[in-house]
Design a protein around this motif. Structure first.
Motif: not given
Length: 781
Positions: A631-641, A583-594
């Protein structure tokens, strides 16, 4: 013999002899025997009932259910009420059988044989409870018949002689109205209407066997003595009492030992009873004869045929015929030495020097004036000489036996003189493995194996108990081996109680150690599982690391200890860790963030529930969840490492999760770290000895002049830890396999080789082997 309705009538095979008329002397003898029965049986029964409450209370205490416990308590009260009736019916039944014998010559026993019971069981002719009842009684009868074969034979011969007016009807003489079968039948009848459950009745039977049948041989001895003194076949049996006397009968005329005034009372106990002795007894009786033959061969091969008594003291053989020392004089000299040993055992004094066979021989030569100026001027009888040599060799074996600590050897060696007296009086000492004197010696030696000399013998319970027994033997033993039976029973009861306490302490020690090891293993597994997952990450938010280290490792530990690593709960808890890290790893794909957005509520709920189960601090949890939310907000916004790093993260390489005590530690005094750096080849014989050591084995740890014996209680397959306890079950030390191997190699540890055979049996076996080897070597030369 005919059997009908479970009734065996021993008189049915001969014509009925109704209205037998005894002469005046016969009536007097029968009446005196009857009076002995009337006097003895109530006292023996008293011993039973005096111990009944304790036995039932112990059974109730061990009961696994309240219902069973109540049965024992109710039975205890019922048997108290029924005591007088049981004793009265028992005596009436015995006396009825006794009187009927003198009227008709018949003996009736309502008891099936073991073969009959086996057949009835196979054919389902009796129910299980009746079968168990009958089996218990039949076993008691069989055991007592075997134990008192000689006494019963002598008594039946004499009763038949009186009944026949001076002649013996061999058919009548086959049975006696006081046989164990009659006694047991009477007691079974007396118990018939007593309303108690079968388990209780079996306990009562066991006590009847222990307190009545065990001592019934004393009644047989008294009756045989009375009949012999009355002139009824006076030379039929040896004049030495071998049977124990019940505590309730000691101190009275019936409880005193008797010995003839002349030396004939020393005759071997295998006198005129051949033909009545069982095949097993005949085989056992050959042992002393075999030892005599081998001793004579060895003496002959050494030239001169001298005994150990003279050869060990380097005395010249007699220059012709010399007077023979009477057996009575020999026993008197032995008694004097026995009393001098009492003086050497004052209260609190340390006994370190054993009484060696050579010491005993030197005293005998001196006290009996066997030699003058190194020349033998008197000799002992052949049988007495052989007995002294055999007993000497037995105690030489005991003093050389490594399984016994030295201080215990010194103490037990004081029994050499009493044992020699027993062997002279009763040659069945060598042939009967259940002889009371042998049983006592075996019990003392077995108990002494794990004893440690702490230097404070005054407060050592085992040493004091054995010393007390040795003193009683030295003070009280004259010619009645019954003393040994009493002391053996007393010591066995005491030792069993000690053993129960030691077992409880040992179980507690083992459980504590197993618990510690299980906890250590669980912590190690939890740390490995978490760190394995952390190593796959480059950086971890501090909030996640705090959740895992401060709370989740304890969640995993609790699940592991309660349910194990094969459980669903364990798998679910690890899965939550995987989902948290994902859950705290970067998510570049929209489907992963959803997917993350949909899964966050369930993830947080699962984390909260499990942290609550370990009472995690609520304020700290709220703070960590808030940081985790960022942390989750950053990841959901497509943030990187790199963005996550600036939000408060740490490289995994900087930190690993572990428990404070996860590294191998030892208790104070433990030997674990002593061998930590040692590397020993698997082929090393001492390593192999350490590996093959089994639980229950004893080793002796040697530290300078100090020697400590410890028993292996438990071996760990996980941490390679050996737990050793002392004889009281208390933890004494811990060693690893390598640590033990090193001690064995250095000679600071030595396995105490134990044998399942009692020490007396081993001594006799070793003696036979040594004598045979000596004679065969001489013959081949």
């Amino acid at each position: 013999m005919q059997r009908k309705d479970n009734i065996i009538t021993f008189g049915s095979a001969v014509p009925r002899r109704n209205n037998i008329s005894l002469d005046v002397n016969g009536r007097r003898i029968a009446s005196e025997c009857r009076n002995l029965v009337v006097k003895t049986l109530p006292k023996l029964m008293g011993g039973l009932f005096e111990n009944l409450d304790d036995a039932l209370y112990e059974m109730a205490n061990k009961s696994e259910s309240n219902a069973l416990q109540n049965i024992y308590f109710d039975s205890m009260r019922e048997l108290r009420k029924q005591r007088n009736g049981i004793e009265r019916r028992f005596s009436q039944e015995v006396l009825r059988a006794f009187d009927r014998f003198w009227e008709t010559g018949e003996v009736t026993i309502k008891q099936p044989s073991l073969d009959d019971l086996s057949l009835e069981s196979e054919m389902s002719l009796v129910d299980d409870e009746d079968l168990e009842d009958s089996l218990a009684v039949t076993n008691m009868v069989s055991k007592s018949d075997s134990r008192f074969t000689r006494e019963i034979y002598a008594m039946s011969q004499r009763f038949a002689y009186v009944l026949g007016g001076g002649s013996i009807d061999e058919t009548v003489a086959q049975h006696t109205p006081l046989a164990p079968g009659v006694i047991c039948n009477a007691f079974q009848t007396a118990m018939t209407d007593v309303p108690v459950e079968l388990p209780v009745k079996l306990v009562v039977y066991k006590l009847f066997d222990r307190h009545v049948l065990h001592y019934i041989g004393g009644l047989y001895d008294e009756i045989n003595l009375l009949l012999g003194r009355a002139g009824v076949i006076p030379k039929l049996t040896p004049k030495v009492r071998r049977n124990p006397v019940a505590p309730s009968l000691r101190g009275e005329g019936g409880g005193e030992s008797y010995m003839a005034s002349d030396s004939s009372y020393m005759s071997s106990s295998s006198s005129n009873l051949t033909g009545s002795v069982s095949a097993e007894e005949v085989v056992q009786a050959e042992l002393f004869s075999t030892l005599q033959q081998l001793l004579n061969l060895r003496r002959a091969s050494s030239g001169g045929g001298s005994s150990l008594l003279t050869s060990s003291l380097m005395l010249a053989p007699p220059a012709g015929n010399v007077p023979v020392v009477d057996t009575g004089e020999l026993l008197g000299a032995l008694s004097a030495i026995q009393q001098s040993n009492v003086v050497m055992l004052p209260q609190g004094r340390r006994v370190n020097q054993p009484l060696t066979p050579n010491d005993m021989r030197a005293r005998l030569v001196s006290d009996l004036q066997i030699a003058r100026d190194g020349q033998v001027i008197r000799s002992l009888g052949d049988a007495d000489n052989d007995t002294i040599d055999v007993v000497s060799m037995i105690f030489e074996f005991i003093l050389d036996d490594y399984s016994l600590p030295d201080a215990m050897k010194a103490l037990i060696s004081r029994l050499q003189i009493p044992m020699l007296k027993v062997a002279i009086i009763d040659k069945t000492f060598f042939s009967q493995k259940v002889h009371p004197a042998r049983r006592l010696l075996n019990s003392l030696a077995q108990a002494a194996v794990g004893w440690n000399d702490t230097g404070d013998r005054a407060n050592d319970s085992l040493y004091n108990k054995i010393e007390q027994i040795v003193k009683r033997v030295l003070n009280e033993f004259h010619d009645d081996p019954g003393l040994f039976a009493e002391l053996e029973e007393d010591f066995t009861t005491w030792w069993q109680k000690e053993q129960r306490g030691a077992q409880i302490a040992e179980q507690r020690t083992t459980q504590i150690t197993k618990g510690k090891e299980q906890l250590k293993s669980a912590k190690q597994t939890v740390s490995e599982e978490l760190n394995k997952r952390l190593r796959s990450q480059k950086v971890i938010p501090e909030a996640v690391m705090s959740i895992l280290e401060d709370g989740w490792k304890d969640v995993l530990l609790l699940v592991y200890l309660r349910e194990g690593e094969e459980s669903n709960s364990w798998s679910e808890a690890l899965e939550i860790v995987d989902r948290l890290l994902w859950s705290v790893q970067p998510k570049s794909e929209y489907a992963e963030r959803q997917q993350l957005l949909r899964g966050i509520p369930e993830l947080l709920r699962n984390i909260r529930e499990r942290l609550n189960s370990i009472s995690f601090d609520q304020h700290k949890m709220a703070k960590l969840f808030k940081e985790l939310q960022n942390c989750h907000i950053v990841v959901l916004r497509g943030g990187d490492s790199s963005q996550i790093h600036t939000a408060g993260t740490m490289p995994v390489s900087q930190h690993e999760i572990h428990f404070p005590d996860s590294h191998l530690t030892t208790d104070a005094g433990s030997q674990l770290t002593e061998m930590a750096d040692e590397a020993i080849s698997d082929s090393d014989e001492f390593t192999q000895q350490a590996v093959e050591l089994e639980t229950g084995d004893w080793i002796e740890i040697i530290d300078g002049s100090s020697k400590v014996r410890v028993k292996l209680s438990w071996k760990s397959k996980v941490t390679d830890t050996y737990i050793f306890v002392n004889r009281k079950g208390m933890k004494a030390m811990e060693l690893t396999t390598q640590g033990l191997a090193r001690r064995l190699r250095e000679g600071t540890a030595k396995k105490v080789e134990l044998s399942a055979k009692p020490i007396m049996d081993r001594a006799l076996d070793a003696m036979l082997s040594a004598l045979k080897k000596t004679t065969s070597t001489t013959a081949s030369a």
